[in-house]
Design a protein around this motif. Structure first.
Motif, PDB file in Angstrom:
ATOM      1  N   LYS A 334      34.863  83.423  15.753  1.00 32.58           N
ATOM      2  CA  LYS A 334      35.331  83.530  17.123  1.00 32.58           C
ATOM      3  C   LYS A 334      35.949  84.896  17.382  1.00 32.58           C
ATOM      4  N   LEU A 335      36.728  85.388  16.426  1.00 34.24           N
ATOM      5  CA  LEU A 335      37.326  86.710  16.601  1.00 34.24           C
ATOM      6  C   LEU A 335      36.263  87.806  16.580  1.00 34.24           C
ATOM      7  N   GLU A 336      35.207  87.614  15.821  1.00 33.51           N
ATOM      8  CA  GLU A 336      34.099  88.565  15.859  1.00 33.51           C
ATOM      9  C   GLU A 336      33.483  88.605  17.252  1.00 33.51           C
ATOM     10  N   ASP A 337      33.294  87.431  17.840  1.00 31.42           N
ATOM     11  CA  ASP A 337      32.725  87.371  19.180  1.00 31.42           C
ATOM     12  C   ASP A 337      33.659  87.960  20.221  1.00 31.42           C
ATOM     13  N   PHE A 338      34.950  87.761  20.040  1.00 32.62           N
ATOM     14  CA  PHE A 338      35.923  88.294  20.975  1.00 32.62           C
ATOM     15  C   PHE A 338      36.020  89.813  20.904  1.00 32.62           C
ATOM     16  N   ASN A 339      35.556  90.405  19.815  1.00 36.46           N
ATOM     17  CA  ASN A 339      35.718  91.848  19.607  1.00 36.46           C
ATOM     18  C   ASN A 339      34.383  92.560  19.422  1.00 36.46           C
ATOM     19  N   LEU A 340      33.404  92.164  20.176  1.00 34.14           N
ATOM     20  CA  LEU A 340      32.086  92.786  20.065  1.00 34.14           C
ATOM     21  C   LEU A 340      32.148  94.281  20.370  1.00 34.14           C
TER      22      LEU A 340
END
Length: 363
Positions: A334-340
């Motif tokens: 989720k954090l990866e997706d939030f920080n694209l």
């Protein structure tokens, strides 16, 4: 400073390396998130996979068939202002050096001495320094080093901020827009020799008056640490009703926000980073004098600190990373997706640190 003033500043700068810089801007659209979509809310990212294609300044232009003759011509055209000793914006020179080193190594080698002499002249002539402090990337360690140096610094509690403009929006003071500087002369005249900005970056960059630097860190690791640090503040009753707003700011592409929000003509805290913000952020860090990644390559970091005027450093401290601080459960995907956006920015920033390391260690 308004966005119009920033645009005027850019238009007044000599056209350094037009071809390469135009390719750079065109490349971003071709290389970033070709299979992802995202909307306007920090919490409303669609969780599509982003492209694994590495950013190249020649992407989107089909430059693989460019002839050696055209490559040499582009090299000479891009270097003309430096060869003629024209007055050039320092950020343009930094950007040109990195672009040439990454995309045209033979051109870089041919003109290495010019870049080296320009860099040496700049750091010897410009002593004032503005450091963009990205939270949980090692800025407190840099402040600790600065406090032990002979530099005049701005001290706010245990940090190196200037309170009115550079107080950390993510944790401290009121969660509201702060005033912008009216001119580079006002900024430079009001600030001490070394100051850290833990808010958004002001535009235009005042590179005639200041050395500019910042820290980078893996965006997901930074977000995990940031959340834990913020939760500690909240547990102490320091954040109140602003907790969720500050959490949104800190966890969703904070680096892209800090580097680009200052270009927005209206509210800065309302800026939600999108692709245009990434373009601004990438262009800006290419202009900075120094990028440090305290979690990698200590040899280069020590050399950069020496160039920054901190010559007596023997070991990099780690002031703010406490044992067990990041032990809270979290969803890394989720954090990866939030920080694209920040992940793409970090990938590009790492490329800069690689060519910078090679350059600095040769000086």
């Amino acid at each position: 400073m308004t966005q119009q003033e920033a645009n005027n500043h850019d238009s007044d700068s000599p056209p350094v390396s037009k071809l390469l810089l135009q390719l750079f801007i065109a490349a971003i659209g071709a290389a970033v998130y070709t299979s992802s979509s995202f909307s306007h809310g920090r919490r409303s990212w669609n969780h599509g996979r982003h492209s694994n294609k590495k950013l190249s300044f020649y992407d989107g232009k089909n430059m693989s068939s460019v002839s050696d003759e055209d490559t040499r011509a582009a090299c000479e055209e891009s270097m003309l202002p430096l060869l003629r000793n024209e007055t050039i914006d320092p950020g343009d020179v930094n950007s040109l050096r990195r672009i040439v080193a990454m995309e045209n190594p033979s051109c870089f080698e041919k003109h290495f001495a010019i870049f080296a002499n320009y860099f040496s002249d700049r750091i010897n002539a410009v002593k004032n320094h503005l450091f963009l402090h990205i939270p949980k990337a090692g800025g407190t360690s840099i402040c600790s080093i600065a406090k032990k140096s002979e530099k005049e610094i701005s001290l706010d509690a245990n940090n190196c901020w200037e309170r009115e403009h550079f107080l950390p929006l993510w944790c401290c003071g009121e969660f509201e827009d702060r005033p912008s500087w009216q001119s580079c002369e006002d900024l430079d005249g009001a600030l001490p020799e070394f100051v850290m900005d833990e808010n958004f970056l002001d535009y235009p960059l005042c590179m005639q008056q200041r050395i500019y630097s910042t820290l980078i860190r893996d965006p997901v690791d930074r977000a995990v640490s940031h959340r834990a640090h913020l939760n500690k503040f909240d547990a102490q009753g320091k954040l109140g009703d602003s907790y969720n707003k500050r959490l949104d700011l800190g966890l969703y592409n904070y680096f892209s926000w800090a580097l680009s929000a200052g270009m927005n003509n209206g509210s800065k805290i309302s800026v939600v980073p999108e692709l245009d913000n990434l373009k601004i952020a990438m262009d800006t860090i290419s202009r900075f004098d120094f990028l440090l990644d305290l979690f990698h390559n200590s040899t280069c970091n020590m050399k950069i600190l020496e160039f920054m005027g901190f010559s007596n450093v023997t070991k990099l401290p780690n002031e703010n990373e406490k044992p067990g601080e990041n032990s809270e459960p979290f969803d890394r995907k989720k954090l990866e997706d939030f920080n694209l956006l920040d992940r793409k920015l970090y990938e590009y920033a790492l490329r800069i640190t690689y060519v910078d390391c090679d350059f600095f260690l040769r000086l």
